[in-house]
Design a protein around this motif. Structure first.
Motif, short mmCIF file in Angstrom:
data_model
loop_
_atom_site.label_atom_id
_atom_site.label_comp_id
_atom_site.label_asym_id
_atom_site.label_seq_id
_atom_site.Cartn_x
_atom_site.Cartn_y
_atom_site.Cartn_z
N GLY A 299 -18.23 -96.91 50.03
CA GLY A 299 -18.94 -98.17 50.01
C GLY A 299 -20.43 -97.99 50.24
N SER A 300 -21.21 -98.97 49.85
CA SER A 300 -22.67 -98.85 49.98
C SER A 300 -23.32 -100.10 50.55
CB SER A 300 -23.29 -98.53 48.61
OG SER A 300 -22.98 -99.56 47.67
N GLY A 301 -22.52 -101.10 50.94
CA GLY A 301 -23.07 -102.35 51.45
C GLY A 301 -23.57 -102.22 52.88
N PRO A 302 -24.09 -103.32 53.45
CA PRO A 302 -24.71 -103.26 54.78
C PRO A 302 -23.78 -103.60 55.94
CG PRO A 302 -25.19 -105.36 53.76
CD PRO A 302 -24.36 -104.60 52.77
N GLU A 303 -22.53 -104.04 55.65
CA GLU A 303 -21.68 -104.55 56.73
C GLU A 303 -21.42 -103.51 57.82
OE1 GLU A 303 -20.92 -107.23 53.27
OE2 GLU A 303 -21.15 -105.08 53.58
N CYS A 304 -21.35 -102.24 57.46
CA CYS A 304 -20.99 -101.19 58.42
C CYS A 304 -22.18 -100.37 58.90
CB CYS A 304 -19.94 -100.26 57.80
SG CYS A 304 -18.37 -101.07 57.42
N ASP A 305 -23.38 -100.83 58.63
CA ASP A 305 -24.57 -100.07 59.03
C ASP A 305 -24.63 -99.88 60.55
OD1 ASP A 305 -25.30 -99.87 56.44
OD2 ASP A 305 -26.96 -101.30 56.52
N ASP A 306 -24.25 -100.90 61.31
CA ASP A 306 -24.35 -100.81 62.77
C ASP A 306 -23.42 -99.75 63.33
OD1 ASP A 306 -25.28 -102.08 65.41
OD2 ASP A 306 -23.09 -102.20 65.60
N ILE A 307 -22.19 -99.70 62.87
CA ILE A 307 -21.24 -98.72 63.40
C ILE A 307 -21.64 -97.31 62.97
CG2 ILE A 307 -19.64 -98.99 61.45
CD1 ILE A 307 -18.66 -98.24 65.09
N LEU A 308 -22.18 -97.15 61.78
CA LEU A 308 -22.63 -95.82 61.34
C LEU A 308 -23.77 -95.32 62.22
CD1 LEU A 308 -22.51 -96.25 57.45
CD2 LEU A 308 -21.04 -94.77 58.84
N ARG A 309 -24.70 -96.20 62.54
CA ARG A 309 -25.82 -95.83 63.41
C ARG A 309 -25.32 -95.41 64.80
NH1 ARG A 309 -28.16 -98.42 67.33
NH2 ARG A 309 -27.14 -100.40 66.79
#
Length: 459
Positions: A299-309
Protein backbone atom coordinates in the motif's frame (compact mmCIF):
# COMPACT_ATOMS: atom_id res chain seq x y z
CA UNK A 1 -38.98 -44.49 14.02
CA UNK A 2 -36.57 -47.38 14.26
CA UNK A 3 -32.94 -46.53 14.76
CA UNK A 4 -30.63 -47.48 11.97
CA UNK A 5 -28.11 -50.14 12.76
CA UNK A 6 -24.48 -49.09 13.11
CA UNK A 7 -21.18 -50.62 14.03
CA UNK A 8 -20.41 -50.02 17.68
CA UNK A 9 -17.03 -48.64 18.69
CA UNK A 10 -15.70 -51.31 21.03
CA UNK A 11 -12.58 -49.34 21.94
CA UNK A 12 -14.11 -45.87 22.10
CA UNK A 13 -13.26 -43.32 24.76
CA UNK A 14 -15.20 -43.09 28.01
CA UNK A 15 -16.69 -39.67 27.20
CA UNK A 16 -18.17 -40.85 23.88
CA UNK A 17 -19.59 -43.93 25.60
CA UNK A 18 -21.16 -41.73 28.25
CA UNK A 19 -22.76 -39.56 25.55
CA UNK A 20 -23.79 -42.60 23.47
CA UNK A 21 -22.08 -41.42 20.31
CA UNK A 22 -19.67 -43.12 17.94
CA UNK A 23 -16.02 -42.56 18.80
CA UNK A 24 -13.37 -42.47 16.06
CA UNK A 25 -10.84 -43.85 18.58
CA UNK A 26 -8.18 -41.24 17.74
CA UNK A 27 -5.55 -41.14 20.49
CA UNK A 28 -4.70 -39.47 22.76
CA UNK A 29 -7.92 -37.44 22.19
CA UNK A 30 -10.72 -38.40 19.82
CA UNK A 31 -12.10 -35.85 17.38
CA UNK A 32 -15.44 -35.55 19.23
CA UNK A 33 -13.73 -34.58 22.49
CA UNK A 34 -11.31 -32.25 20.72
CA UNK A 35 -14.15 -30.42 18.97
CA UNK A 36 -16.05 -29.64 22.17
CA UNK A 37 -12.89 -29.48 24.30
CA UNK A 38 -13.78 -32.24 26.76
CA UNK A 39 -11.54 -34.56 28.72
CA UNK A 40 -10.82 -37.72 26.73
CA UNK A 41 -9.67 -40.99 28.28
CA UNK A 42 -9.79 -44.62 27.23
CA UNK A 43 -10.58 -47.73 29.27
CA UNK A 44 -7.73 -50.21 29.64
CA UNK A 45 -8.95 -53.44 28.11
CA UNK A 46 -7.36 -56.80 29.01
CA UNK A 47 -4.77 -57.70 26.38
CA UNK A 48 -5.50 -54.58 24.36
CA UNK A 49 -2.93 -52.24 22.88
CA UNK A 50 -3.24 -48.71 24.20
CA UNK A 51 -2.49 -47.26 20.80
CA UNK A 52 -4.99 -46.84 18.02
CA UNK A 53 -5.48 -49.80 15.70
CA UNK A 54 -6.52 -47.48 12.90
CA UNK A 55 -4.62 -48.32 9.73
CA UNK A 56 -3.31 -45.79 7.24
CA UNK A 57 -5.97 -45.30 4.61
CA UNK A 58 -6.30 -43.41 1.38
CA UNK A 59 -9.14 -40.92 0.86
CA UNK A 60 -10.84 -43.33 -1.55
CA UNK A 61 -11.56 -45.67 1.38
CA UNK A 62 -13.95 -43.06 2.80
CA UNK A 63 -16.14 -42.46 -0.25
CA UNK A 64 -19.18 -44.03 1.38
CA UNK A 65 -18.73 -42.63 4.89
CA UNK A 66 -21.94 -41.14 6.31
CA UNK A 67 -22.31 -38.02 8.42
CA UNK A 68 -20.79 -38.03 11.88
CA UNK A 69 -22.60 -38.95 15.04
CA UNK A 70 -24.19 -36.37 17.33
CA UNK A 71 -21.70 -34.11 19.10
CA UNK A 72 -22.83 -31.30 21.38
CA UNK A 73 -20.90 -28.08 20.97
CA UNK A 74 -19.93 -25.43 23.44
CA UNK A 75 -18.42 -22.02 23.25
CA UNK A 76 -15.04 -23.47 24.06
CA UNK A 77 -12.53 -22.28 26.59
CA UNK A 78 -11.23 -18.79 26.05
CA UNK A 79 -7.87 -19.86 27.38
CA UNK A 80 -7.44 -22.87 25.13
CA UNK A 81 -3.77 -23.44 24.48
CA UNK A 82 -2.33 -22.54 21.11
CA UNK A 83 -0.85 -26.02 20.83
CA UNK A 84 -4.34 -27.50 20.64
CA UNK A 85 -4.79 -25.83 17.27
CA UNK A 86 -1.56 -27.18 15.78
CA UNK A 87 -1.74 -28.04 12.11
CA UNK A 88 -1.06 -31.37 10.45
CA UNK A 89 2.62 -32.16 10.47
CA UNK A 90 3.52 -29.75 13.28
CA UNK A 91 5.87 -30.75 16.03
CA UNK A 92 3.21 -30.38 18.72
CA UNK A 93 0.48 -32.53 17.28
CA UNK A 94 -0.82 -34.05 14.08
CA UNK A 95 -4.45 -33.50 14.97
CA UNK A 96 -6.24 -30.30 14.01
CA UNK A 97 -9.42 -28.89 15.41
CA UNK A 98 -11.07 -25.55 15.95
CA UNK A 99 -13.32 -24.43 18.79
CA UNK A 100 -17.01 -24.96 18.21
CA UNK A 101 -18.86 -21.71 18.96
CA UNK A 102 -22.53 -21.22 19.58
CA UNK A 103 -25.25 -22.73 21.76
CA UNK A 104 -25.53 -26.44 22.29
CA UNK A 105 -27.52 -27.78 19.30
CA UNK A 106 -29.77 -30.77 19.01
CA UNK A 107 -28.70 -34.16 17.63
CA UNK A 108 -27.12 -33.98 14.20
CA UNK A 109 -29.52 -35.00 11.43
CA UNK A 110 -32.10 -36.03 14.03
CA UNK A 111 -34.90 -34.28 12.17
CA UNK A 112 -33.53 -34.70 8.65
CA UNK A 113 -33.77 -37.98 6.82
CA UNK A 114 -32.40 -38.64 3.35
CA UNK A 115 -34.96 -37.66 0.74
CA UNK A 116 -36.13 -40.79 -1.14
CA UNK A 117 -35.75 -40.68 -4.89
CA UNK A 118 -38.37 -43.37 -5.32
CA UNK A 119 -41.53 -43.98 -3.29
CA UNK A 120 -41.52 -46.52 -0.50
CA UNK A 121 -40.29 -46.92 3.04
CA UNK A 122 -37.44 -44.54 3.83
CA UNK A 123 -35.85 -47.17 6.06
CA UNK A 124 -35.74 -49.84 3.34
CA UNK A 125 -32.27 -48.97 2.08
CA UNK A 126 -29.35 -46.65 2.71
CA UNK A 127 -27.59 -47.24 -0.58
CA UNK A 128 -26.68 -44.15 -2.64
CA UNK A 129 -28.95 -45.32 -5.43
CA UNK A 130 -32.11 -45.03 -3.32
CA UNK A 131 -31.54 -42.03 -1.03
CA UNK A 132 -30.29 -38.49 -1.55
CA UNK A 133 -29.36 -36.29 1.39
CA UNK A 134 -31.18 -33.10 0.44
CA UNK A 135 -29.45 -31.05 3.14
CA UNK A 136 -26.07 -31.83 1.61
CA UNK A 137 -27.42 -31.07 -1.85
CA UNK A 138 -28.60 -27.68 -0.62
CA UNK A 139 -25.20 -26.98 0.90
CA UNK A 140 -23.33 -27.96 -2.24
CA UNK A 141 -25.58 -25.79 -4.40
CA UNK A 142 -25.13 -22.85 -2.07
CA UNK A 143 -21.34 -23.24 -2.15
CA UNK A 144 -21.19 -23.24 -5.94
CA UNK A 145 -23.51 -20.25 -6.31
CA UNK A 146 -22.70 -18.09 -3.28
CA UNK A 147 -20.06 -19.12 -0.72
CA UNK A 148 -17.26 -19.82 -3.20
CA UNK A 149 -17.33 -16.29 -4.54
CA UNK A 150 -16.97 -14.79 -1.07
CA UNK A 151 -13.29 -15.59 -0.87
CA UNK A 152 -12.09 -16.82 -4.27
CA UNK A 153 -10.90 -14.13 -6.70
CA UNK A 154 -11.34 -16.47 -9.62
CA UNK A 155 -13.87 -17.50 -12.23
CA UNK A 156 -15.83 -20.65 -12.97
CA UNK A 157 -12.62 -22.44 -13.98
CA UNK A 158 -11.42 -22.32 -10.38
CA UNK A 159 -14.81 -23.53 -9.18
CA UNK A 160 -14.57 -26.48 -11.55
CA UNK A 161 -11.14 -27.26 -10.08
CA UNK A 162 -12.63 -27.33 -6.57
CA UNK A 163 -15.45 -29.62 -7.66
CA UNK A 164 -13.14 -31.91 -9.63
CA UNK A 165 -11.01 -32.64 -6.57
CA UNK A 166 -13.84 -32.58 -4.03
CA UNK A 167 -15.58 -35.43 -5.84
CA UNK A 168 -12.41 -37.49 -5.47
CA UNK A 169 -11.27 -36.43 -2.01
CA UNK A 170 -14.01 -36.78 0.64
CA UNK A 171 -12.18 -34.66 3.22
CA UNK A 172 -12.34 -31.71 0.81
CA UNK A 173 -16.02 -32.29 0.01
CA UNK A 174 -17.01 -32.43 3.67
CA UNK A 175 -15.14 -29.17 4.35
CA UNK A 176 -16.86 -27.50 1.39
CA UNK A 177 -20.24 -28.51 2.80
CA UNK A 178 -19.16 -27.30 6.25
CA UNK A 179 -18.22 -23.84 4.99
CA UNK A 180 -21.49 -23.58 3.08
CA UNK A 181 -23.44 -24.49 6.21
CA UNK A 182 -21.52 -21.87 8.20
CA UNK A 183 -22.39 -19.28 5.57
CA UNK A 184 -26.08 -20.18 5.70
CA UNK A 185 -26.04 -19.95 9.50
CA UNK A 186 -25.21 -16.26 9.04
CA UNK A 187 -27.57 -15.58 6.14
CA UNK A 188 -30.56 -17.28 7.77
CA UNK A 189 -30.73 -16.20 11.44
CA UNK A 190 -34.04 -18.02 11.98
CA UNK A 191 -32.23 -21.34 11.28
CA UNK A 192 -28.83 -20.39 12.67
CA UNK A 193 -28.62 -23.26 15.16
CA UNK A 194 -29.57 -25.82 12.50
CA UNK A 195 -26.94 -24.76 9.96
CA UNK A 196 -24.29 -23.96 12.55
CA UNK A 197 -24.52 -27.42 14.01
CA UNK A 198 -24.25 -28.98 10.56
CA UNK A 199 -21.15 -26.85 9.95
CA UNK A 200 -19.51 -28.15 13.14
CA UNK A 201 -20.30 -31.79 12.43
CA UNK A 202 -19.30 -31.67 8.77
CA UNK A 203 -15.99 -29.99 9.56
CA UNK A 204 -15.29 -32.47 12.34
CA UNK A 205 -15.79 -35.27 9.84
CA UNK A 206 -13.58 -33.51 7.27
CA UNK A 207 -10.74 -33.24 9.80
CA UNK A 208 -11.23 -36.85 10.89
CA UNK A 209 -10.83 -38.03 7.31
CA UNK A 210 -7.85 -35.76 6.71
CA UNK A 211 -6.05 -36.89 9.86
CA UNK A 212 -6.51 -40.55 8.92
CA UNK A 213 -4.57 -40.17 5.64
CA UNK A 214 -1.08 -41.59 5.49
CA UNK A 215 1.36 -38.75 4.78
CA UNK A 216 2.88 -40.89 2.05
CA UNK A 217 -0.31 -40.26 0.08
CA UNK A 218 0.70 -36.61 -0.36
CA UNK A 219 4.26 -37.56 -1.32
CA UNK A 220 3.18 -40.00 -4.01
CA UNK A 221 2.67 -37.26 -6.62
CA UNK A 222 2.24 -33.52 -6.72
CA UNK A 223 -1.39 -33.82 -7.86
CA UNK A 224 -2.26 -35.30 -4.47
CA UNK A 225 -1.22 -32.00 -2.91
CA UNK A 226 -3.61 -29.93 -5.02
CA UNK A 227 -6.73 -30.85 -3.00
CA UNK A 228 -4.67 -30.36 0.16
CA UNK A 229 -3.99 -26.76 -0.87
CA UNK A 230 -7.69 -26.19 -1.59
CA UNK A 231 -8.63 -27.84 1.71
CA UNK A 232 -6.24 -25.66 3.70
CA UNK A 233 -7.72 -22.51 2.17
CA UNK A 234 -11.31 -23.40 3.02
CA UNK A 235 -10.46 -24.67 6.51
CA UNK A 236 -8.65 -21.41 7.15
CA UNK A 237 -11.55 -19.23 6.02
CA UNK A 238 -13.97 -21.30 8.09
CA UNK A 239 -11.73 -21.06 11.16
CA UNK A 240 -11.37 -17.29 10.72
CA UNK A 241 -15.14 -16.93 10.54
CA UNK A 242 -15.54 -18.89 13.78
CA UNK A 243 -12.75 -16.89 15.42
CA UNK A 244 -14.33 -13.55 14.49
CA UNK A 245 -17.74 -14.70 15.73
CA UNK A 246 -16.59 -14.90 19.36
CA UNK A 247 -17.05 -11.98 21.75
CA UNK A 248 -14.47 -12.64 24.45
CA UNK A 249 -14.76 -10.49 27.55
CA UNK A 250 -11.01 -9.84 27.74
CA UNK A 251 -8.58 -9.14 24.91
CA UNK A 252 -5.94 -11.78 25.88
CA UNK A 253 -8.59 -14.47 25.28
CA UNK A 254 -9.37 -12.99 21.86
CA UNK A 255 -5.65 -12.95 21.01
CA UNK A 256 -5.26 -16.58 22.06
CA UNK A 257 -8.19 -17.51 19.87
CA UNK A 258 -6.76 -15.63 16.88
CA UNK A 259 -3.37 -17.30 17.37
CA UNK A 260 -5.15 -20.65 17.35
CA UNK A 261 -6.67 -19.80 13.99
CA UNK A 262 -3.29 -18.70 12.61
CA UNK A 263 -1.57 -21.91 13.71
CA UNK A 264 -4.33 -23.98 12.15
CA UNK A 265 -4.35 -22.13 8.81
CA UNK A 266 -0.58 -21.83 8.56
CA UNK A 267 -0.03 -25.35 9.86
CA UNK A 268 -1.77 -27.09 6.99
CA UNK A 269 0.26 -25.07 4.53
CA UNK A 270 3.32 -26.60 6.20
CA UNK A 271 2.60 -29.86 4.40
CA UNK A 272 3.29 -27.98 1.16
CA UNK A 273 6.75 -26.79 2.23
CA UNK A 274 9.36 -27.56 -0.40
CA UNK A 275 6.77 -28.21 -3.10
CA UNK A 276 5.70 -24.70 -4.07
CA UNK A 277 7.63 -24.67 -7.35
CA UNK A 278 5.98 -27.93 -8.38
CA UNK A 279 2.57 -26.63 -7.29
CA UNK A 280 2.95 -23.64 -9.61
CA UNK A 281 3.13 -26.05 -12.54
CA UNK A 282 0.03 -27.99 -11.48
CA UNK A 283 -3.67 -27.21 -11.96
CA UNK A 284 -3.20 -24.58 -9.27
CA UNK A 285 -1.03 -22.37 -11.49
CA UNK A 286 -3.59 -19.51 -11.95
CA UNK A 287 -4.45 -19.56 -8.23
CA UNK A 288 -0.79 -19.62 -7.18
CA UNK A 289 0.05 -16.76 -9.54
CA UNK A 290 -2.81 -14.66 -8.16
CA UNK A 291 -1.62 -15.43 -4.64
CA UNK A 292 1.93 -14.35 -5.46
CA UNK A 293 0.65 -11.07 -6.90
CA UNK A 294 -1.25 -10.51 -3.67
CA UNK A 295 1.83 -11.38 -1.59
CA UNK A 296 3.89 -8.78 -3.43
CA UNK A 297 1.35 -5.98 -3.06
CA UNK A 298 2.19 -2.91 -1.02
CA UNK A 299 0.00 0.00 0.00
CA UNK A 300 1.03 3.61 -0.48
CA UNK A 301 -1.68 5.67 1.25
CA UNK A 302 -1.28 7.81 4.40
CA UNK A 303 -3.47 5.86 6.85
CA UNK A 304 -0.55 3.85 8.30
CA UNK A 305 2.11 6.58 8.31
CA UNK A 306 1.90 7.02 12.09
CA UNK A 307 2.49 3.36 12.94
CA UNK A 308 5.36 3.12 10.44
CA UNK A 309 7.06 6.12 12.04
CA UNK A 310 6.64 4.68 15.54
CA UNK A 311 8.04 1.31 14.50
CA UNK A 312 11.09 2.92 12.89
CA UNK A 313 11.78 4.81 16.11
CA UNK A 314 11.20 1.75 18.29
CA UNK A 315 13.56 -0.74 16.68
CA UNK A 316 17.28 -0.40 16.11
CA UNK A 317 18.90 -1.25 12.80
CA UNK A 318 22.06 -2.26 14.68
CA UNK A 319 20.46 -5.39 16.10
CA UNK A 320 19.81 -8.33 13.77
CA UNK A 321 16.71 -9.47 15.67
CA UNK A 322 15.33 -5.95 15.66
CA UNK A 323 15.90 -5.68 11.91
CA UNK A 324 13.98 -8.90 11.28
CA UNK A 325 11.14 -7.82 13.54
CA UNK A 326 10.98 -4.37 11.96
CA UNK A 327 10.99 -5.81 8.45
CA UNK A 328 8.17 -8.24 9.26
CA UNK A 329 6.07 -5.59 11.01
CA UNK A 330 6.49 -3.13 8.14
CA UNK A 331 5.48 -5.82 5.64
CA UNK A 332 2.33 -6.48 7.68
CA UNK A 333 1.56 -2.75 7.83
CA UNK A 334 2.06 -2.28 4.08
CA UNK A 335 -0.48 -5.05 3.41
CA UNK A 336 -2.92 -3.40 5.79
CA UNK A 337 -2.38 -0.16 3.90
CA UNK A 338 -3.21 -2.03 0.70
CA UNK A 339 -6.64 -2.80 2.15
CA UNK A 340 -7.19 0.90 2.82
CA UNK A 341 -6.05 1.75 -0.71
CA UNK A 342 -8.45 -0.82 -2.20
CA UNK A 343 -11.60 0.80 -0.78
CA UNK A 344 -13.16 1.28 -4.27
CA UNK A 345 -12.70 -2.47 -4.87
CA UNK A 346 -14.37 -4.43 -2.05
CA UNK A 347 -13.49 -7.82 -3.53
CA UNK A 348 -9.78 -7.02 -3.31
CA UNK A 349 -10.23 -5.77 0.25
CA UNK A 350 -11.80 -9.04 1.35
CA UNK A 351 -9.13 -11.05 -0.45
CA UNK A 352 -6.30 -9.36 1.46
CA UNK A 353 -8.24 -9.34 4.74
CA UNK A 354 -8.57 -13.13 4.55
CA UNK A 355 -4.95 -13.73 3.54
CA UNK A 356 -3.24 -11.21 5.84
CA UNK A 357 -2.56 -13.53 8.77
CA UNK A 358 -1.05 -16.28 6.61
CA UNK A 359 1.59 -13.85 5.29
CA UNK A 360 2.99 -12.78 8.67
CA UNK A 361 6.67 -13.57 9.10
CA UNK A 362 7.92 -15.91 11.82
CA UNK A 363 9.41 -13.07 13.92
CA UNK A 364 6.04 -11.29 13.86
CA UNK A 365 4.27 -14.51 14.86
CA UNK A 366 6.67 -14.86 17.78
CA UNK A 367 5.86 -11.30 18.87
CA UNK A 368 2.13 -12.09 18.71
CA UNK A 369 2.59 -15.16 20.88
CA UNK A 370 4.47 -13.03 23.41
CA UNK A 371 1.79 -10.31 23.26
CA UNK A 372 4.27 -7.56 22.38
CA UNK A 373 2.53 -4.15 22.32
CA UNK A 374 4.20 -3.13 19.04
CA UNK A 375 2.59 -5.97 17.09
CA UNK A 376 -0.72 -5.43 18.90
CA UNK A 377 -0.69 -1.87 17.59
CA UNK A 378 -0.30 -3.24 14.06
CA UNK A 379 -3.19 -5.60 14.79
CA UNK A 380 -5.33 -2.57 15.65
CA UNK A 381 -4.99 -1.31 12.06
CA UNK A 382 -5.95 -4.75 10.79
CA UNK A 383 -9.09 -4.60 12.93
CA UNK A 384 -10.03 -1.36 11.15
CA UNK A 385 -9.67 -3.24 7.86
CA UNK A 386 -11.94 -6.01 9.15
CA UNK A 387 -14.43 -3.25 9.90
CA UNK A 388 -14.08 -2.03 6.31
CA UNK A 389 -15.11 -5.55 5.25
CA UNK A 390 -17.97 -5.67 7.77
CA UNK A 391 -20.67 -6.36 5.20
CA UNK A 392 -19.12 -9.57 4.07
CA UNK A 393 -20.51 -12.46 6.09
CA UNK A 394 -17.18 -13.65 7.51
CA UNK A 395 -16.35 -10.31 9.15
CA UNK A 396 -19.62 -8.89 10.47
CA UNK A 397 -19.10 -6.36 13.26
CA UNK A 398 -16.00 -8.14 14.63
CA UNK A 399 -13.59 -5.36 13.65
CA UNK A 400 -15.21 -2.75 15.87
CA UNK A 401 -15.57 -5.14 18.82
CA UNK A 402 -11.95 -6.31 18.65
CA UNK A 403 -10.53 -2.79 18.29
CA UNK A 404 -12.51 -1.54 21.28
CA UNK A 405 -11.34 -4.53 23.33
CA UNK A 406 -7.73 -3.96 22.30
CA UNK A 407 -8.00 -0.21 23.07
CA UNK A 408 -9.03 -0.99 26.65
CA UNK A 409 -6.15 -3.45 26.99
CA UNK A 410 -3.56 -1.01 25.62
CA UNK A 411 -4.86 1.74 27.91
CA UNK A 412 -4.11 -0.52 30.87
CA UNK A 413 -0.51 -0.86 29.65
CA UNK A 414 0.04 2.86 30.14
CA UNK A 415 -0.25 6.20 28.31
CA UNK A 416 2.65 5.44 25.95
CA UNK A 417 0.95 2.42 24.40
CA UNK A 418 -2.46 4.03 24.43
CA UNK A 419 -1.05 6.64 22.03
CA UNK A 420 -0.12 3.89 19.54
CA UNK A 421 -3.76 3.13 18.77
CA UNK A 422 -5.20 6.63 18.73
CA UNK A 423 -4.93 6.68 14.93
CA UNK A 424 -6.70 3.35 14.24
CA UNK A 425 -9.52 4.37 16.60
CA UNK A 426 -9.85 7.63 14.68
CA UNK A 427 -9.81 5.79 11.35
CA UNK A 428 -12.64 3.51 12.46
CA UNK A 429 -14.70 6.52 13.51
CA UNK A 430 -14.03 8.18 10.15
CA UNK A 431 -15.19 5.07 8.31
CA UNK A 432 -18.50 5.19 10.17
CA UNK A 433 -18.89 8.91 9.56
CA UNK A 434 -18.18 8.43 5.87
CA UNK A 435 -20.86 5.75 5.66
CA UNK A 436 -23.34 7.93 7.50
CA UNK A 437 -22.80 10.71 4.99
CA UNK A 438 -22.78 8.59 1.85
CA UNK A 439 -25.48 6.11 2.86
CA UNK A 440 -24.99 2.48 3.76
CA UNK A 441 -25.73 1.32 0.21
CA UNK A 442 -22.82 3.29 -1.24
CA UNK A 443 -19.96 2.52 1.14
CA UNK A 444 -18.00 -0.40 2.52
CA UNK A 445 -18.45 -3.89 1.23
CA UNK A 446 -21.55 -4.49 -0.89
CA UNK A 447 -24.22 -6.37 1.02
CA UNK A 448 -25.10 -8.69 -1.85
CA UNK A 449 -22.92 -11.71 -2.46
CA UNK A 450 -23.68 -11.47 -6.18
CA UNK A 451 -22.05 -8.04 -6.29
CA UNK A 452 -18.90 -9.59 -4.88
CA UNK A 453 -19.06 -12.37 -7.44
CA UNK A 454 -19.20 -9.89 -10.32
CA UNK A 455 -16.22 -7.98 -8.95
CA UNK A 456 -14.20 -11.16 -8.45
CA UNK A 457 -14.87 -12.11 -12.06
CA UNK A 458 -13.37 -8.79 -13.15
CA UNK A 459 -10.06 -9.31 -11.30
Amino acid sequence: MMRRSHRKSRKGCLECKRRHIKCDETRPRCINCQTVERECSYPILPGADTGSDEQSRSPADHLSVAATSPTPSGAGSASASVASFSGYGSSASTTMHIPAPGPEPGPFMSHVTPFPVSTGNQEDSESPSSNVNMVHMELLYHFTTESFFTFAPFNDTALSLFMHHALREPYLMYQILALSARHLSVLRPHREAFYHHHAIQLQTHALTLFNSIDMAHFDACIENRVPLFLFSSIVGFHALCDTLSYRDAEFPAALTRYLGYLHLHRGIYGVLDGHMDEMRESDLKPIMEAGMRLYRTRGSGPECDDILRRLEERFSNDNDNDRKRLHGLKEAVHRVQFIFDAMPNPATQVQMMLAWGTMLTNPVMAMLEEGKPEVLAVLAYYYVCIHLCRKTWIAGNAGRFLLESLARYMANLGPEWEEWIVTPCRLLQEVDEMEARAGSDESGIGSQEHQQQQQYQQL
